[in-house]
Motif scaffolding. Structure first.
Motif, PDB file in Angstrom:
ATOM      1  N   ILE A   8       0.835  -1.176   0.000  1.00 53.94           N
ATOM      2  CA  ILE A   8       0.000   0.000   0.000  1.00 53.94           C
ATOM      3  C   ILE A   8       0.882   1.242   0.000  1.00 53.94           C
ATOM      4  O   ILE A   8       1.941   1.267   0.632  1.00 53.94           O
ATOM      5  N   SER A   9       0.448   2.260  -0.713  1.00 58.03           N
ATOM      6  CA  SER A   9       1.170   3.518  -0.750  1.00 58.03           C
ATOM      7  C   SER A   9       0.177   4.647  -0.961  1.00 58.03           C
ATOM      8  O   SER A   9      -0.991   4.401  -1.273  1.00 58.03           O
ATOM      9  N   ARG A  10       0.627   5.881  -0.794  1.00 58.84           N
ATOM     10  CA  ARG A  10      -0.273   7.009  -0.989  1.00 58.84           C
ATOM     11  C   ARG A  10       0.482   8.233  -1.463  1.00 58.84           C
ATOM     12  O   ARG A  10       1.691   8.355  -1.256  1.00 58.84           O
ATOM     13  N   ASP A  11      -0.267   9.117  -2.075  1.00 61.90           N
ATOM     14  CA  ASP A  11       0.222  10.415  -2.479  1.00 61.90           C
ATOM     15  C   ASP A  11      -0.633  11.422  -1.736  1.00 61.90           C
ATOM     16  O   ASP A  11      -1.782  11.674  -2.107  1.00 61.90           O
ATOM     17  N   ASN A  12      -0.097  11.982  -0.664  1.00 58.97           N
ATOM     18  CA  ASN A  12      -0.877  12.893   0.163  1.00 58.97           C
ATOM     19  C   ASN A  12      -1.330  14.127  -0.601  1.00 58.97           C
ATOM     20  O   ASN A  12      -2.416  14.646  -0.368  1.00 58.97           O
ATOM     21  N   GLY A  13      -0.490  14.595  -1.495  1.00 55.28           N
ATOM     22  CA  GLY A  13      -0.832  15.779  -2.267  1.00 55.28           C
ATOM     23  C   GLY A  13      -2.037  15.568  -3.165  1.00 55.28           C
ATOM     24  O   GLY A  13      -2.765  16.516  -3.475  1.00 55.28           O
ATOM     25  N   LYS A  14      -2.250  14.339  -3.582  1.00 55.77           N
ATOM     26  CA  LYS A  14      -3.374  14.005  -4.452  1.00 55.77           C
ATOM     27  C   LYS A  14      -4.510  13.327  -3.709  1.00 55.77           C
ATOM     28  O   LYS A  14      -5.512  12.970  -4.325  1.00 55.77           O
ATOM     29  N   ASN A  15      -4.339  13.136  -2.405  1.00 59.56           N
ATOM     30  CA  ASN A  15      -5.323  12.391  -1.616  1.00 59.56           C
ATOM     31  C   ASN A  15      -5.676  11.080  -2.302  1.00 59.56           C
ATOM     32  O   ASN A  15      -6.850  10.732  -2.457  1.00 59.56           O
ATOM     33  N   THR A  16      -4.653  10.377  -2.687  1.00 58.58           N
ATOM     34  CA  THR A  16      -4.812   9.137  -3.426  1.00 58.58           C
ATOM     35  C   THR A  16      -4.060   8.013  -2.727  1.00 58.58           C
ATOM     36  O   THR A  16      -2.936   8.207  -2.259  1.00 58.58           O
ATOM     37  N   VAL A  17      -4.677   6.855  -2.670  1.00 60.26           N
ATOM     38  CA  VAL A  17      -4.049   5.675  -2.101  1.00 60.26           C
ATOM     39  C   VAL A  17      -4.004   4.591  -3.163  1.00 60.26           C
ATOM     40  O   VAL A  17      -4.904   4.486  -4.006  1.00 60.26           O
ATOM     41  N   TYR A  18      -2.949   3.795  -3.125  1.00 60.70           N
ATOM     42  CA  TYR A  18      -2.749   2.739  -4.101  1.00 60.70           C
ATOM     43  C   TYR A  18      -2.580   1.405  -3.390  1.00 60.70           C
ATOM     44  O   TYR A  18      -2.141   1.336  -2.248  1.00 60.70           O
ATOM     45  N   LEU A  19      -2.912   0.358  -4.094  1.00 60.61           N
ATOM     46  CA  LEU A  19      -2.651  -0.984  -3.605  1.00 60.61           C
ATOM     47  C   LEU A  19      -2.070  -1.794  -4.747  1.00 60.61           C
ATOM     48  O   LEU A  19      -2.776  -2.130  -5.697  1.00 60.61           O
ATOM     49  N   GLN A  20      -0.778  -2.075  -4.656  1.00 60.41           N
ATOM     50  CA  GLN A  20      -0.122  -2.927  -5.633  1.00 60.41           C
ATOM     51  C   GLN A  20      -0.269  -4.366  -5.176  1.00 60.41           C
ATOM     52  O   GLN A  20       0.214  -4.733  -4.105  1.00 60.41           O
ATOM     53  N   MET A  21      -0.935  -5.164  -5.966  1.00 59.01           N
ATOM     54  CA  MET A  21      -1.224  -6.539  -5.617  1.00 59.01           C
ATOM     55  C   MET A  21      -0.431  -7.457  -6.541  1.00 59.01           C
ATOM     56  O   MET A  21      -0.636  -7.450  -7.754  1.00 59.01           O
ATOM     57  N   ASN A  22       0.448  -8.240  -5.955  1.00 60.60           N
ATOM     58  CA  ASN A  22       1.291  -9.160  -6.703  1.00 60.60           C
ATOM     59  C   ASN A  22       1.009 -10.594  -6.272  1.00 60.60           C
ATOM     60  O   ASN A  22       0.499 -10.845  -5.183  1.00 60.60           O
ATOM     61  N   VAL A  23       1.384 -11.513  -7.116  1.00 58.02           N
ATOM     62  CA  VAL A  23       1.207 -12.943  -6.856  1.00 58.02           C
ATOM     63  C   VAL A  23      -0.223 -13.196  -6.384  1.00 58.02           C
ATOM     64  O   VAL A  23      -0.462 -13.804  -5.334  1.00 58.02           O
ATOM     65  N   LEU A  24      -1.157 -12.734  -7.161  1.00 54.21           N
ATOM     66  CA  LEU A  24      -2.556 -12.865  -6.787  1.00 54.21           C
ATOM     67  C   LEU A  24      -2.996 -14.321  -6.768  1.00 54.21           C
ATOM     68  O   LEU A  24      -2.557 -15.133  -7.581  1.00 54.21           O
ATOM     69  N   LYS A  25      -3.865 -14.617  -5.831  1.00 54.39           N
ATOM     70  CA  LYS A  25      -4.398 -15.950  -5.640  1.00 54.39           C
ATOM     71  C   LYS A  25      -5.914 -15.923  -5.799  1.00 54.39           C
ATOM     72  O   LYS A  25      -6.543 -14.887  -5.593  1.00 54.39           O
ATOM     73  N   PRO A  26      -6.514 -17.054  -6.150  1.00 53.75           N
ATOM     74  CA  PRO A  26      -7.972 -17.080  -6.269  1.00 53.75           C
ATOM     75  C   PRO A  26      -8.684 -16.592  -5.007  1.00 53.75           C
ATOM     76  O   PRO A  26      -9.743 -15.965  -5.104  1.00 53.75           O
ATOM     77  N   GLU A  27      -8.122 -16.859  -3.848  1.00 53.88           N
ATOM     78  CA  GLU A  27      -8.737 -16.415  -2.610  1.00 53.88           C
ATOM     79  C   GLU A  27      -8.685 -14.907  -2.404  1.00 53.88           C
ATOM     80  O   GLU A  27      -9.293 -14.383  -1.474  1.00 53.88           O
ATOM     81  N   ASP A  28      -7.967 -14.202  -3.269  1.00 50.02           N
ATOM     82  CA  ASP A  28      -7.975 -12.744  -3.231  1.00 50.02           C
ATOM     83  C   ASP A  28      -9.200 -12.162  -3.933  1.00 50.02           C
ATOM     84  O   ASP A  28      -9.424 -10.949  -3.870  1.00 50.02           O
ATOM     85  N   THR A  29      -9.953 -12.993  -4.600  1.00 48.50           N
ATOM     86  CA  THR A  29     -11.146 -12.531  -5.302  1.00 48.50           C
ATOM     87  C   THR A  29     -12.126 -11.908  -4.323  1.00 48.50           C
ATOM     88  O   THR A  29     -12.523 -12.529  -3.343  1.00 48.50           O
TER      89      THR A  29
END
Length: 122
Positions: A69-90
């Motif tokens: 997880i990361s964010r850009d405070n200036g843009k009031n934006t949050v990100y979630l980089q999801m890697n090695v996704l699994k079916p249970e992440d659905t």
């Protein structure tokens, strides 16, 4: 009116990656914490990861080492980089923010996005 708008969801094969974004719009808000939650069909909504305005992060054990997880405070934006996704992440992934309209001197409010679907195929 404050709005949180998620984007980046979709369909991906197991082992793949997705990057979710959530941007706050409308009234300028002073946010202390932003995060991501998810809810699978028939399951309770659960925390995925959070990040404070100072950059401190917390994440669920099930995603540690895979999601960032990361964010850009200036843009009031949050990100979630999801890697090695699994079916249970659905699940439907929801953006969350805790804060207040900056025009208010004080107060605490919780905001939610409408969610974005993430589907991981096996």
């Amino acid at each position: 009116q404050v709005q949180l708008v998620e984007s980046g969801g979709g369909l991906v094969q197991a082992g793949g990656s997705l990057r979710l974004s959530c941007a706050a719009s409308g009234d300028t808000i002073c946010i202390s914490t932003m995060g991501w939650y998810r809810q699978a069909p028939g399951k309770e909504r659960e925390l995925v990861a959070t990040i404070t305005s100072g950059g401190s992060t917390n994440s669920a054990d099930s995603v540690k080492g895979r999601f960032v997880i990361s964010r850009d405070n200036g843009k009031n934006t949050v990100y979630l980089q999801m890697n090695v996704l699994k079916p249970e992440d659905t699940a439907v992934y929801y953006c969350n923010a805790v804060g207040r309209p900056c025009r208010h001197w004080y107060g605490q409010y919780e905001y939610w996005g409408r969610g974005t679907q993430v589907t991981v195929s096996s």
